[in-house]
Write a protein that holds these residues in place. Structure first.
Motif, PDB file in Angstrom:
ATOM      1  N   ALA A  32      -8.364   7.233  -3.197  1.00  0.00           N
ATOM      2  CA  ALA A  32      -7.276   7.355  -2.222  1.00  0.00           C
ATOM      3  C   ALA A  32      -5.937   7.623  -2.901  1.00  0.00           C
ATOM      4  N   GLY A  33      -5.606   6.852  -3.954  1.00  0.00           N
ATOM      5  CA  GLY A  33      -4.305   6.990  -4.611  1.00  0.00           C
ATOM      6  C   GLY A  33      -4.074   8.378  -5.159  1.00  0.00           C
ATOM      7  N   TRP A  34      -5.065   8.908  -5.869  1.00  0.00           N
ATOM      8  CA  TRP A  34      -4.905  10.230  -6.483  1.00  0.00           C
ATOM      9  C   TRP A  34      -4.840  11.313  -5.409  1.00  0.00           C
ATOM     10  N   PHE A  35      -5.714  11.212  -4.403  1.00  0.00           N
ATOM     11  CA  PHE A  35      -5.733  12.212  -3.336  1.00  0.00           C
ATOM     12  C   PHE A  35      -4.393  12.271  -2.605  1.00  0.00           C
ATOM     13  N   ALA A  82       2.694   5.463   4.839  1.00  0.00           N
ATOM     14  CA  ALA A  82       1.828   4.366   5.279  1.00  0.00           C
ATOM     15  C   ALA A  82       0.750   4.862   6.234  1.00  0.00           C
ATOM     16  N   ASN A  83       1.089   5.843   7.071  1.00  0.00           N
ATOM     17  CA  ASN A  83       0.117   6.386   8.007  1.00  0.00           C
ATOM     18  C   ASN A  83      -0.983   7.158   7.283  1.00  0.00           C
ATOM     19  N   LEU A  89      -7.938   5.304   4.429  1.00  0.00           N
ATOM     20  CA  LEU A  89      -8.782   4.138   4.184  1.00  0.00           C
ATOM     21  C   LEU A  89      -9.679   3.837   5.387  1.00  0.00           C
ATOM     22  N   SER A  90      -9.171   4.082   6.596  1.00  0.00           N
ATOM     23  CA  SER A  90      -9.981   3.878   7.789  1.00  0.00           C
ATOM     24  C   SER A  90     -11.138   4.861   7.828  1.00  0.00           C
ATOM     25  N   VAL A  91     -10.874   6.114   7.462  1.00  0.00           N
ATOM     26  CA  VAL A  91     -11.929   7.129   7.419  1.00  0.00           C
ATOM     27  C   VAL A  91     -12.919   6.818   6.298  1.00  0.00           C
ATOM     28  N   PHE A 157      -9.500  -2.540  10.901  1.00  0.00           N
ATOM     29  CA  PHE A 157      -8.178  -3.017  10.486  1.00  0.00           C
ATOM     30  C   PHE A 157      -7.278  -1.850  10.091  1.00  0.00           C
ATOM     31  N   TRP A 158      -7.772  -0.983   9.201  1.00  0.00           N
ATOM     32  CA  TRP A 158      -6.956   0.144   8.742  1.00  0.00           C
ATOM     33  C   TRP A 158      -6.702   1.144   9.874  1.00  0.00           C
ATOM     34  N   GLY A 159      -7.642   1.252  10.815  1.00  0.00           N
ATOM     35  CA  GLY A 159      -7.433   2.139  11.962  1.00  0.00           C
ATOM     36  C   GLY A 159      -6.302   1.665  12.851  1.00  0.00           C
ATOM     37  N   ILE A 160      -6.241   0.344  13.087  1.00  0.00           N
ATOM     38  CA  ILE A 160      -5.142  -0.219  13.882  1.00  0.00           C
ATOM     39  C   ILE A 160      -3.814  -0.037  13.153  1.00  0.00           C
ATOM     40  N   ILE A 161      -3.817  -0.263  11.834  1.00  0.00           N
ATOM     41  CA  ILE A 161      -2.599  -0.050  11.045  1.00  0.00           C
ATOM     42  C   ILE A 161      -2.161   1.418  11.114  1.00  0.00           C
TER      43      ILE A 161
END
Length: 303
Positions: A32-35, A82-83, A89-91, A157-161
């Motif tokens: 995630a970070g690199w992407f 943040a979005n 992360l949700s995906v 959780f990540w989807g709600i965020i």
């Protein structure tokens, strides 16, 4: 109709990019970070170059006051950055279809924020929409069986965020849009987000082993997830109001659902389809109601 068609194309591009994101995050196994460092850095540069060409280099207006500087950084970090992170992360931990539906709840989070922080009393249509969307989400994430979730709790959780941060993404930059083009605001927001992502994970450090599919996927997300849809959306504004074009936002989750089933073989039950349809219906009702309110206010002003 021309404006709505261009807006529908933009929404379809976002739907396509959501499906590609699932492939990149799960099948290609790109961190995630690199992407996010790559996506935001290159998308920001491309958007600002295009903006500089269109507006003849006049792209630094967002830094003219301390208030606008705080807004653009708030938009970049709390909204856009943040979005993107929470949606990824949700995906990655669930699937693109569920993550898209949860992010699609952003208008309801805006309503909730108005009630909590601005003490704006919701009307009947707001409450009806909220209840419809709530039932839809419950059906989507449980497949109709409330004793179990159809996606991992961490993905929920990540989807709600992502839905909450999508609300920030909409609300925070509104004052900036009064004196700056949306393209310029998006460009700076994306580039600033890219700067912070690169502090955590520079693009030249920890480069993963990329397959040809992963490389094409990253490029496709940059183009179909940022550049092309926003260009189509801006072009649609020449033919229709923002209230009108917002009514075709539902193309995005529908497109993601269809492509996820066809290409990623995501298993989706009938109850998930019903739940997602209820969420889409709820947001459509809310946006259509807002459009009519705006039209009524305009008519009053004319009188």
């Amino acid at each position: 109709m021309k404006g709505i068609l261009w807006a529908a194309l933009a929404s379809a591009f976002w739907g396509v990019s959501g499906t590609i994101l699932q492939f990149v995050s799960q099948n290609a196994k790109i961190p995630a970070g690199w992407f996010l460092s790559v996506r935001t850095l290159f998308s920001g540069i491309i958007l600002l170059v295009i903006s500089a060409i269109i507006y003849k280099g006049n792209i630094f207006n967002v830094f003219k006051t301390w208030k606008s500087i705080l807004l653009i950084f708030g938009y970049a970090i709390l909204g856009l950055g943040a979005n993107l992170l929470s949606f990824f992360l949700s995906v990655q931990t669930g699937n693109a279809a569920s993550a898209t539906i949860l992010q699609y709840l952003a208008p309801l989070f805006i309503l909730l924020g108005s009630f909590i922080f601005m003490h704006k009393k919701p009307n009947k249509i707001d409450l009806i929409v909220f209840l419809i969307a709530l039932v839809g989400v419950v059906l989507s994430i449980t497949k109709g069986d409330i004793s179990q979730l159809s996606i991992p709790p961490i993905s929920l959780f990540w989807g709600i965020i992502s839905g909450i941060t999508a609300a920030f993404y909409v609300v925070i930059p509104r004052p900036l849009m009064q004196d700056n083009s949306p393209l310029t605001v998006l460009g700076w927001g994306t580039l600033i987000a890219g700067f912070f992502f690169n502090i955590h994970q520079p693009v030249w450090v920890g480069v993963p082993q990329l397959t040809s599919g992963g490389t094409i996927g990253i490029g496709a997300i940059i183009i179909f997830g940022t550049v092309l849809p926003f260009a189509c959306l801006l072009h649609s504004m020449h033919f229709a109001s923002s209230e009108d074009v917002s009514l075709v936002d539902a193309v995005q989750p529908v497109m993601t659902f269809v492509l996820s089933v066809i290409f990623l073989h995501t298993q989706i039950s009938f109850m998930e389809i019903v739940g997602s349809a209820l969420v889409i219906l709820a947001i459509y009702i809310l946006q259509n109601y807002k459009r009519k309110v705006v039209e009524t206010e305009i008519d009053k002003m004319k009188l």
